[in-house]
Scaffold this active site. Structure first.
Site, PDB file in Angstrom:
ATOM      1  CG  HIS A  30     -68.749 -25.252 -20.132  1.00 37.77           C
ATOM      2  ND1 HIS A  30     -69.237 -25.971 -19.067  1.00 37.77           N
ATOM      3  CD2 HIS A  30     -67.936 -26.105 -20.812  1.00 37.77           C
ATOM      4  CE1 HIS A  30     -68.751 -27.207 -19.112  1.00 37.77           C
ATOM      5  NE2 HIS A  30     -67.962 -27.317 -20.163  1.00 37.77           N
ATOM      6  CG  ASP A  85     -66.271 -30.339 -20.311  1.00 38.90           C
ATOM      7  OD1 ASP A  85     -65.806 -31.377 -20.790  1.00 38.90           O
ATOM      8  OD2 ASP A  85     -67.366 -29.878 -20.656  1.00 38.90           O
ATOM      9  CE1 TYR A 117     -67.424 -36.060 -24.619  1.00 40.64           C
ATOM     10  CE2 TYR A 117     -69.302 -35.833 -23.145  1.00 40.64           C
ATOM     11  CZ  TYR A 117     -68.258 -35.273 -23.835  1.00 40.64           C
ATOM     12  OH  TYR A 117     -68.024 -33.932 -23.729  1.00 40.64           O
TER      13      TYR A 117
END
Ligand SMILES: *[C@@H]1O[C@H](CO)[C@@H](O)[C@H](O)[C@H]1NC(C)=O
Ligand SMILES: *[C@@H]1O[C@H](CO)[C@@H](O)[C@H](O)[C@H]1NC(C)=O
Length: 456
Positions: A424, A228, A369
């Site tokens: 994940h 990630d 982000y």
């Protein structure tokens, strides 16, 4: 349709031109190696700064006041709008599931145990470039004949250092003559590490901070593991400091540059042509559109979302656990309880939420982000630069979406592991398989260097 094709043709040409232009521009971006991300007040207060710069042991404290307040906030919730008939997690976290989680968090989660879980490894804080950085640092016993090597473990969103708690004891136990000294930082803005006070701290800038942290604790050269954000930041370190990173093990050796984007866009375009709406089935590509709304939201208005999630423990829980559910297995969307208990315990999930809640860090976490997708950060073109650092890719079949390994970026792919299970949050879900693969990869990295007479 003709118009659409024209637009896509244009995207392709512009993108390809940008990519070629970028690829040709020489040299890595020059980043300020001491950029100051903290407050100006701290910068001017040399006594306080000197004290913060020392490496101090850190201990997590769940104050009774914090616990009481949290319990009140969980309990005083409104009633929830019921889910649509016959739905599970397709529309997001199922409102019918909130009750048991709220009840567990207030009445069953053992806060004393939770606190000691978060304190089970030696951890520290030290100020780097204006930010108090928190990190777990486990130095293993090193018997004769065993080699200890430093490993930087990097978590992602919406996870935390908690992702690695099951794997740390495995990694710090000698196996076939090898053992890891693990350094597990809370990413800046996540959990117990400060977030920046001004714009501009993206993965490239975090790479500088983490490299400086590693240097500060005595490691000029080290291995990295990350998924990630940990993979984005890990590959930034492995690109900027190619002589310092001895090897990079990751679940996602993908890249984000103009070339990769063109392929993604074309993939999306062709998929929408091929799949009629009534045939809609959750293919990998529709998955991307369906499951990445959060990226757009957090990359554009992180503060608006962050305020809500920081103000409501149930809001935080539903937003975060929906991702643990779907990113672990896509079919979990069809399960009434989101399938969470097939992979994780309630304790693990709440420990992670406690980190976000008690530090009020969801907003600063989400801002990553925005910084990543900013014009300035994209302009660095970090992913256009290849890296010679040896890499190892572990692929979990149920991860959010397929992560193609990019061999133009990663010049030395030493190995690939394809698992037949896992999603994940691999270190948390399958710690044994995860740790075993890290050992295997680092042995291969050492051989790689031995063959080339480089290092270690
Ligand atoms: C919580 O766990 C501790 C030990 O970690 C134990 O002493 C205590 O009784 C537990 N509390 C409850 C309410 O179960
Ligand atoms: C569509 O999805 C369902 C449920 O996941 C699955 O059973 C079925 O095989 C899929 N069909 C196709 C054509 O992929």
């Amino acid at each position: 349709m003709a118009k659409l094709s024209m637009i896509w043709g244009l995207v392709l040409v512009v993108g390809a031109t940008a990519w070629v232009a970028n690829a040709q521009s020489s040299g890595l971006p020059q980043l300020d190696q001491n950029e100051w991300w903290g407050s100006q007040v701290l910068l001017k207060d040399s006594a306080t700064l000197q004290s913060r710069k020392t490496i101090k042991p850190f201990h997590v404290t769940f104050s009774q006041e914090m616990i009481d307040y949290l319990k009140r906030r969980i309990s005083n919730h409104r009633s929830y709008v019921p889910p649509l008939e016959g739905t599970a997690f397709e529309y997001g976290f199922n409102p019918d599931q909130i009750g048991t989680w709220a009840d567990y968090w207030v009445n069953e989660y053992n806060f004393t145990t939770g606190e000691s879980v978060l304190n089970q490894f030696p951890q520290y804080k030290t100020n780097v470039q204006g930010l108090d950085m928190h990190f777990i640092w486990v130095k293993p016993e090193v018997p004769d004949g065993v080699t200890s090597v430093p490993l930087l473990l990097l978590h992602g969103f919406p996870g935390s250092i908690r992702e690695f708690f099951e794997a740390i004891p495995l990694l710090t136990t000698p196996t076939n003559g090898l053992v890891f000294e693990v350094i597990v930082p809370s990413l800046p803005g996540y959990g117990f590490s400060d977030g920046a006070v001004r714009p501009g701290m993206g993965p490239a800038q975090i790479a500088v901070i983490l490299k400086n942290l590693m240097k500060k604790i005595g490691h000029q050269k080290f291995y990295i593991q990350g998924g990630d954000w940990g993979s984005v930041i890990g590959r930034a370190i492995a690109t900027l400091y190619q002589d310092d990173v001895l090897g990079f093990h990751s679940t996602a050796l993908t890249v984000f540059n103009s070339c990769a984007e063109i392929l993604n866009l074309l993939g999306g375009y062709i998929a929408t042509l091929q799949v009629e709406i009534h045939q809609y089935n959750r293919t990998a590509l529709t998955n991307i559109a369906e499951e990445t709304g959060y990226v757009h939201l957090q990359a554009t208005k992180p503060d608006s979302v962050g305020i809500s999630l920081s103000d409501s423990p149930i809001g935080l829980l539903t937003y975060v656990l929906e991702k643990f559910s779907t990113w672990t297995h896509p079919s979990n969307r069809l399960r009434q309880d989101g399938g969470l208990f097939n992979h994780f315990t309630r304790e693990q999930m709440i420990d992670n939420l406690m980190i976000y809640w008690m530090t009020n860090s969801m907003t600063t976490a989400m801002r990553l982000y925005a910084e990543y997708f900013s014009r300035a950060h994209r302009g660095l073109g970090l992913d256009e630069h290849p890296t010679k650092v040896p890499v190892w890719n572990i692929k979990a079949p149920n991860d959010l979406f397929p992560q193609p390994l990019n061999k133009m970026k990663f010049l030395n792919v030493v190995g690939v592991t394809v698992l037949n299970d896992g999603g994940h949050f691999l270190a948390l879900e399958l710690p044994e398989a995860f740790a075993a693969d890290v050992f295997k990869a680092v042995e291969a990295f050492k051989k790689f260097h031995a063959n080339r007479r480089t290092d270690l």
